[in-house]
Design a protein around this motif. Structure first.
Motif: not given
Ligand code: FAD
Length: 394
Positions: A19, A22-23, A42-44, A54, A57, A137, A291, A301, A303-305
């Motif tokens: 995945g 951003p994380v 990364e799948a995309r 979106r 913060a 994956v 996530n 805000g 989740g990402f932090n």
């Molecule tokens: C409306 C909204 C507002 C938000 N505002 C905030 C904020 O202000 N502050 C904050 O801290 N957080 C905020 N968040 C939360 C934040 O957006 C998420 O916590 C963050 O984007 C999670 O990132 P991630 O990399 O963990 O997961 P994701 O962004 O879900 O990335 C997962 C990646 O894995 C890839 N993937 C999935 N399955 C597979 C597979 N089988 N094989 C290979 N790749 C795969 C996907 O394509 C994707 O690129 C907000 C969320 C929402 C919905």
């Protein structure tokens, strides 16, 4: 499981991250100049082309981490938040959190999700990390010594073996992991996200207004505001489909006149809101971050932090003793270290949603009293503010 005869033995790695959100990208960058061989799947196909408006913060501590990853200075359109105004619709009481109270230059910074994503992506492309896009994956399994993933890459089934697998996939594959329990709760709410122009200028103040249908946040972004409007699932589609004028009128009725009239609105997008988390966040030769470990409501805000702190702590654990990577001792340390911060972040956001998203008369007055009391108690206010900025390490 039998190895599929079509699967090509790729090669062996120290670490495979599943995945590249951003994380996952942040973890790969945190490790890129260590001696650890990292592969990021990364799948995309063209993830950098993804349009995700979106607003995120970012806390002051996320800024510090992104600076160390060499990403912060490349981020376009960063807007500082110097004050947060919290209020409760239909009741008295409000509180103001300020950067000055906690001696930081800003309480947080608002960026577009896709700008952050593209900056991480660009940095990663130039970092030497083995970063494969279009790599989905489909299966993972582990032994006491290593983990193995199968993935489709440009139409070919491949596999990779590593001492540690990190799930940063947003939570899709967690159900394949033995010994990990996933909890899910549907808030029956959607977040509608767009940009808003108000008749009063933005001056670094973010607004979080609680209403019985859910919170509405207006965050300073460039010259305008980024809107995150939580609505119940039953009316989400209707609100998304409103014409611009009616949308702005509905928002004004909902939010009130603190920013004057709303006079412009951008393209809208929407997200279903759930709470999802796993426990523990480790299994044999596997660690979960971002996530994939916890998906929270966007109120406050967090989740990402929180996910970025997962990645940062995991990278530190790996760098301190690379020979122990993926061992039960190392994984148990990571799980233990993240427990308090994760639980606090989850309980904090979930409680805000539950306490504020209802119209129970007694609770309405209690909320008002709570906000007024918080406003009069600088020490508690400072502690709440520091928690939001730094997590449990505040
Ligand atoms: C409306 C909204 C507002 C938000 N505002 C905030 C904020 O202000 N502050 C904050 O801290 N957080 C905020 N968040 C939360 C934040 O957006 C998420 O916590 C963050 O984007 C999670 O990132 P991630 O990399 O963990 O997961 P994701 O962004 O879900 O990335 C997962 C990646 O894995 C890839 N993937 C999935 N399955 C597979 C597979 N089988 N094989 C290979 N790749 C795969 C996907 O394509 C994707 O690129 C907000 C969320 C929402 C919905």
């Amino acid at each position: 499981m039998q190895t599929d005869s079509k699967a090509v033995i790729n090669n062996y790695h120290d670490l495979v991250i599943i995945g590249g959100g951003p994380v996952g990208m942040a973890l790969a960058l945190a490790l890129h100049d260590s001696k650890i061989s990292v592969t990021l799947l990364e799948a995309r196909g063209l993830p950098e082309k993804t349009e995700d408006t979106r607003p995120l913060a970012l806390s002051h501590s996320s800024r510090l981490i992104l600076q160390r990853l060499g990403v912060w200075d490349e981020l376009p359109g960063v807007t500082p938040i110097t004050t947060i105004h919290i209020s409760n619709r239909g009741g008295f009481g409000r509180t103001l959190l300020t950067a000055h109270d906690v001696n930081v230059p800003a309480l947080g910074y608002v960026v577009n999700h896709h700008d952050l994503f593209r900056s991480l992506h660009k940095r990663l492309r130039g970092s030497g990390v083995n970063y494969l896009t279009e790599a989905q994956v489909t299966h993972l399994e582990t032994t006491a010594e290593n983990g193995r993933v199968e993935f489709q890459h440009t139409g070919v089934l491949k596999q990779a073996i590593a001492r540690l697998l990190v799930l940063a996939d947003g939570g899709c594959l967690a159900t394949q992991i033995e010994g990990v329990t996933q909890y899910t709760q549907d808030y029956k709410q959607w977040a509608i996200v767009t940009h808003i122009k108000a008749s009063l200028p933005q001056c670094g103040r973010a607004y979080e207004r609680f209403t019985p249908d859910g919170p509405v946040a207006l965050l300073p972004m460039g010259k305008y505001f980024a809107l995150v409007w939580t609505v119940s699932s039953s009316v989400a589609q209707e609100i998304i489909n409103l014409d611009d004028t009616t949308f702005l009128t509905r928002l004004y009725e909902h939010f009130g006149d603190r920013l004057g009239k709303f006079i412009g609105v951008g393209k809208r997008s929407s997200f279903p809101l759930i709470l999802k988390y796993v426990t523990p966040i480790t299994a044999q030769r596997i660690a979960l971050i971002g996530n994939a470990a916890q998906t929270l409501h966007p109120v406050a805000g967090q989740g990402f932090n929180l996910g970025l702190r997962d990645a940062w702590e995991l990278a530190n654990e790996i760098i301190v003793e690379p020979v122990k990577m993926g061992t039960p001792a190392m994984l148990s340390k990571y799980n233990h270290k993240r427990q308090v911060d994760r639980r606090a972040g989850r309980i904090f956001t979930d409680s805000l949603v539950k306490i504020f998203s209802n119209d129970i008369p007694g609770l309405r007055s209690m909320r008002g009293i709570g906000l007024s009391v918080l406003d009069c108690m600088p020490l508690i206010k400072r502690s709440v503010t520091r928690r939001m900025i730094f997590g449990t390490k505040s």
